[in-house]
Each structure stands twice: as structure tokens, then as C-alpha cells.
Design an enzyme around this catalytic site. Structure first.
Site, PDB file in Angstrom:
ATOM      1  N   SER A  90      -2.031   0.824 -11.046  1.00  0.00           N
ATOM      2  CA  SER A  90      -2.658  -0.271 -10.287  1.00  0.00           C
ATOM      3  C   SER A  90      -4.162  -0.139 -10.449  1.00  0.00           C
ATOM      4  CB  SER A  90      -2.289  -0.155  -8.806  1.00  0.00           C
ATOM      5  OG  SER A  90      -3.150  -0.956  -8.016  1.00  0.00           O
ATOM      6  N   TYR A  92      -1.831   4.791  -1.155  1.00  0.00           N
ATOM      7  CA  TYR A  92      -1.295   4.080  -2.324  1.00  0.00           C
ATOM      8  C   TYR A  92      -2.215   4.285  -3.527  1.00  0.00           C
ATOM      9  CZ  TYR A  92       0.049   0.045  -5.258  1.00  0.00           C
ATOM     10  OH  TYR A  92       0.429  -0.774  -6.305  1.00  0.00           O
TER      11      TYR A  92
HETATM   12  P1  NAP Z   1       8.112  -5.656  -5.321  1.00  0.00           P
HETATM   13  O1  NAP Z   1       8.113  -7.135  -5.540  1.00  0.00           O
HETATM   14  O2  NAP Z   1       8.017  -5.121  -3.953  1.00  0.00           O
HETATM   15  O3  NAP Z   1       9.412  -5.045  -6.057  1.00  0.00           O
HETATM   16  C1  NAP Z   1       9.612  -3.662  -5.976  1.00  0.00           C
HETATM   17  C2  NAP Z   1      10.764  -3.267  -6.845  1.00  0.00           C
HETATM   18  O4  NAP Z   1      10.875  -1.837  -6.809  1.00  0.00           O
HETATM   19  C3  NAP Z   1      12.097  -3.835  -6.377  1.00  0.00           C
HETATM   20  O5  NAP Z   1      12.879  -4.129  -7.504  1.00  0.00           O
HETATM   21  C4  NAP Z   1      12.699  -2.664  -5.594  1.00  0.00           C
HETATM   22  O6  NAP Z   1      14.137  -2.650  -5.599  1.00  0.00           O
HETATM   23  C5  NAP Z   1      12.187  -1.499  -6.418  1.00  0.00           C
HETATM   24  N1  NAP Z   1      12.195  -0.241  -5.687  1.00  0.00           N
HETATM   25  C6  NAP Z   1      11.559   0.098  -4.549  1.00  0.00           C
HETATM   26  N2  NAP Z   1      11.854   1.357  -4.193  1.00  0.00           N
HETATM   27  C7  NAP Z   1      12.723   1.815  -5.128  1.00  0.00           C
HETATM   28  C8  NAP Z   1      13.410   3.029  -5.318  1.00  0.00           C
HETATM   29  N3  NAP Z   1      13.285   4.052  -4.456  1.00  0.00           N
HETATM   30  N4  NAP Z   1      14.216   3.156  -6.403  1.00  0.00           N
HETATM   31  C9  NAP Z   1      14.379   2.136  -7.285  1.00  0.00           C
HETATM   32  N5  NAP Z   1      13.743   0.958  -7.158  1.00  0.00           N
HETATM   33  C10 NAP Z   1      12.931   0.810  -6.085  1.00  0.00           C
HETATM   34  O7  NAP Z   1       6.896  -4.970  -6.117  1.00  0.00           O
HETATM   35  P2  NAP Z   1       5.997  -5.494  -7.354  1.00  0.00           P
HETATM   36  O8  NAP Z   1       4.793  -6.151  -6.805  1.00  0.00           O
HETATM   37  O9  NAP Z   1       6.829  -6.162  -8.356  1.00  0.00           O
HETATM   38  O10 NAP Z   1       5.491  -4.074  -7.896  1.00  0.00           O
HETATM   39  C11 NAP Z   1       6.063  -3.433  -9.007  1.00  0.00           C
HETATM   40  C12 NAP Z   1       5.129  -2.307  -9.408  1.00  0.00           C
HETATM   41  O11 NAP Z   1       3.820  -2.839  -9.692  1.00  0.00           O
HETATM   42  C13 NAP Z   1       4.923  -1.248  -8.311  1.00  0.00           C
HETATM   43  O12 NAP Z   1       4.841   0.034  -8.902  1.00  0.00           O
HETATM   44  C14 NAP Z   1       3.583  -1.638  -7.714  1.00  0.00           C
HETATM   45  O13 NAP Z   1       2.920  -0.546  -7.119  1.00  0.00           O
HETATM   46  C15 NAP Z   1       2.848  -2.141  -8.942  1.00  0.00           C
HETATM   47  N6  NAP Z   1       1.721  -3.025  -8.636  1.00  0.00           N
HETATM   48  C16 NAP Z   1       1.929  -4.222  -8.030  1.00  0.00           C
HETATM   49  C17 NAP Z   1       0.826  -5.020  -7.747  1.00  0.00           C
HETATM   50  C18 NAP Z   1       0.956  -6.361  -7.076  1.00  0.00           C
HETATM   51  O14 NAP Z   1      -0.080  -6.934  -6.662  1.00  0.00           O
HETATM   52  N7  NAP Z   1       2.146  -6.915  -6.945  1.00  0.00           N
HETATM   53  C19 NAP Z   1      -0.461  -4.576  -8.076  1.00  0.00           C
HETATM   54  C20 NAP Z   1      -0.607  -3.346  -8.690  1.00  0.00           C
HETATM   55  C21 NAP Z   1       0.480  -2.574  -8.974  1.00  0.00           C
HETATM   56  P3  NAP Z   1      15.006  -3.335  -4.407  1.00  0.00           P
HETATM   57  O15 NAP Z   1      14.800  -4.824  -4.582  1.00  0.00           O
HETATM   58  O16 NAP Z   1      16.403  -2.912  -4.687  1.00  0.00           O
HETATM   59  O17 NAP Z   1      14.437  -2.839  -3.131  1.00  0.00           O
END
Ligand code: NAP
Length: 243
Positions: free
Chosen positions: A138, A152
């Protein structure tokens, strides 16, 4: 290609994009089986191949079982360590050991253990055919992130350090490893902030004036796994609209 946390958000878009590039996609999820199955159905509807596999990627036993199930399907060419959480919102004075353990178990320890299993299978030194690894970091890793979410930011800084070191360790084993650092991307991870409507208002602080879409991150991840990125290794790529 295995993508952890691919039932929704960025991971789901990576799965859809990878399937278009003819990968057989493993859609990992923790709890959301219905959403994971929807991703698989979307892929299959366009002639692609995918399977959903449940595994809590903060638990070593689940991780080992996930990779064993993939062994029965074929060779792992690409691994995307995408699963992650914010881990709550609170000032440092209210931070608890339980909260930090839960956060680091998935964002750091789980990511490293998954990568261990991927390297064991990909390493040419161990009889593998090589492969590509992309770690989801991130921009918070280099900016410190949002106030009251510094735990985080610290977890994502660990991902960057791991990426840099791993690239040195496995560069001669046929494995390319990089990280992607998204900025503000419209997904349900921002429910904790009040949802996408709220973070859209934060876009004034983004040089391009808008939040990013999950598919914009997905395109970068899948490109990093392609031969078009053949000399890119040990790098963190920001997908953040200049933030
Ligand atoms: P999200 O919409 O909250 O989706 C999270 C995903 O991770 C879901 O598929 C969830 O599965 C899965 N997950 C959570 N805990 C888990 C576990 N213990 N084992 C296996 N799967 C797990 O998040 P996102 O925004 O797409 O983020 C994805 C990645 O990008 C993360 O690493 C996040 O830190 C990073 N990121 C996101 C942003 C942003 O602005 N969105 C910015 C920077 C970095 P379930 O649906 O089954 O719960």
C-alpha cells in the site's frame, strides 16, 4: 494463478483479468463463499477456468492445505498475495496486542507463509519451473497512511521490506517478485471509513483528483506477471494517482 482474498475488491478484479489472459485461476476466500463463487461463475461465463478454495490465510494449516489442493490441479505459475485487512481504527494509545496479532497474522505472517509455499513449488533449485510473485502492499508503507491506522501502515512497510529481500534471495531461482502499492481504491475495505462515498470526498488530496478502481490495480498486477515485465524484479509499483 493463485490470488488470496479474491472473493471481492481488488483480488476479484485480478482474478477476472488473469482469466482473460488464459490463466487457470484459484480464487481464494476466507468467509465469503457466495461472492467467491460469483467470481468463478463470471470467469466461466466468458470461457475461462477458475475454482474457489476456502482458506484462512492467517492460519498456517489452512495455507498448507490450500497449496496442497492446488498441487493436485497443476503447476503454480503465478502467486498474488492480496488478502489483507486494515485492522481497526484507533490512536496508538488504544492499540492492543490482540489487534496487532490479528492484523500481522494476515497482512504479514500469512503473506510470508503463503509466499514460502509458492517459492517451494516455483524454485528451479527445488525442481520447479520458476514463477512470478506479486505482493499487495500500500502507499501507506511509505506515507505512514491515515491517522489512527498506523498499525496498517507498519504491516505494509513489512511487505515492502520482505519484497526487497525476497527478490535478492530468489532472483536466481527463476522467480520474479514485486509488490504493488495501491492508493485509495474503491472497495469494501473502506467500509470502516464510511464507504466509497466518503473516500470519494478524500480524492481532493489525490493529484489526479479521483479514487482508483480495483481494475486499475488488477491490470498492473497481471502485467507484472506477464513476460512484458520480464526485467522488473524487486520493485514496488505505486498505483495511486500520484498520491
Ligand atoms: P476488501 O475489498 O476488503 O477484500 C478483502 C479480501 O481479502 C476478501 O476477498 C477477503 O475474503 C479476503 N480476506 C480477508 N481476510 C482473509 C484471510 N484471513 N484469509 C483469506 N482471505 C482473506 O479489500 P481490498 O480493498 O480489495 O484490498 C485487497 C488488498 O489491497 C489488501 O491487502 C489491502 O490492504 C490492499 N490495499 C487496498 C487499498 C484500497 O484502497 N482498497 C489500498 C492499498 C492497499 P472474504 O470475502 O472471504 O472475507
Amino acid at each position: 494463478m493463485l490470488i488470496t482474498g479474491a472473493s471481492r475488491g481488488i483480488g476479484a478484479e485480478i482474478a477476472l483479468n488473469a482469466a482473460k489472459q488464459n490463466y487457470f485461476v484459484v480464487v481464494n476466500y476466507a468467509r465469503n463463499q457466495i461472492e467467491a463463487n460469483k467470481v468463478v461463475e463470471q470467469i466461466e461465463a466468458t470461457g475461462g477456468n477458475a475454482v474457489a478454495i476456502q482458506a484462512d490465510c492467517s492460519k498456517e494449516s489452512d495455507i498448507v492445505s490450500l497449496f496442497k489442493q492446488i498441487d493436485a490441479m497443476g503447476t503454480l505459475d503465478a502467486f498474488v498475495a492480496n488478502a489483507g485487512i486494515i485492522g481497526g481504527q484507533n490512536p496508538i494509545t488504544k492499540t492492543t496486542e490482540h489487534q496487532l496479532k490479528e492484523l500481522f497474522d494476515i497482512n504479514v505472517i500469512g503473506l510470508i507463509l503463503c509466499t514460502r509455499e509458492a517459492v517451494k513449488r516455483m524454485s528451479t533449485e527445488l525442481g520447479g519451473k520458476g514463477g512470478k510473485i506479486v505482493l499487495m502492499s500500500s502507499v501507506a508503507a511509505r506515507t505512514g497512511g491515515i491517522a489512527q491506522e498506523i498499525h496498517y501502515a507498519a504491516s505494509k512497510a513489512a511487505v515492502d521490506g520482505f519484497c526487497l529481500g525476497l527478490a535478492k534471495e530468489v532472483g536466481l531461482q527463476g522467480i520474479r517478485v514485486n509488490a504493488v502499492r495501491p492508493g485509495l481504491i474503491g472497495t469494501s475495505i473502506h467500509d470502516i471509513h464510511g464507504g466509497i462515498d466518503v473516500i470519494t470526498k478524500w480524492a481532493a488530496g489525490v493529484p489526479v483528483g479521483r479514487i482508483g478502481m480495483p481494475k486499475e490495480v488488477a491490470q498492473t498486477v497481471v502485467w507484472l506477471c506477464s513476460d512484458d515485465a520480464s526485467y522488473i524484479h524487486g520493485t514496488m509499483i505505486d498505483v495511486s494517482g500520484g498520491r
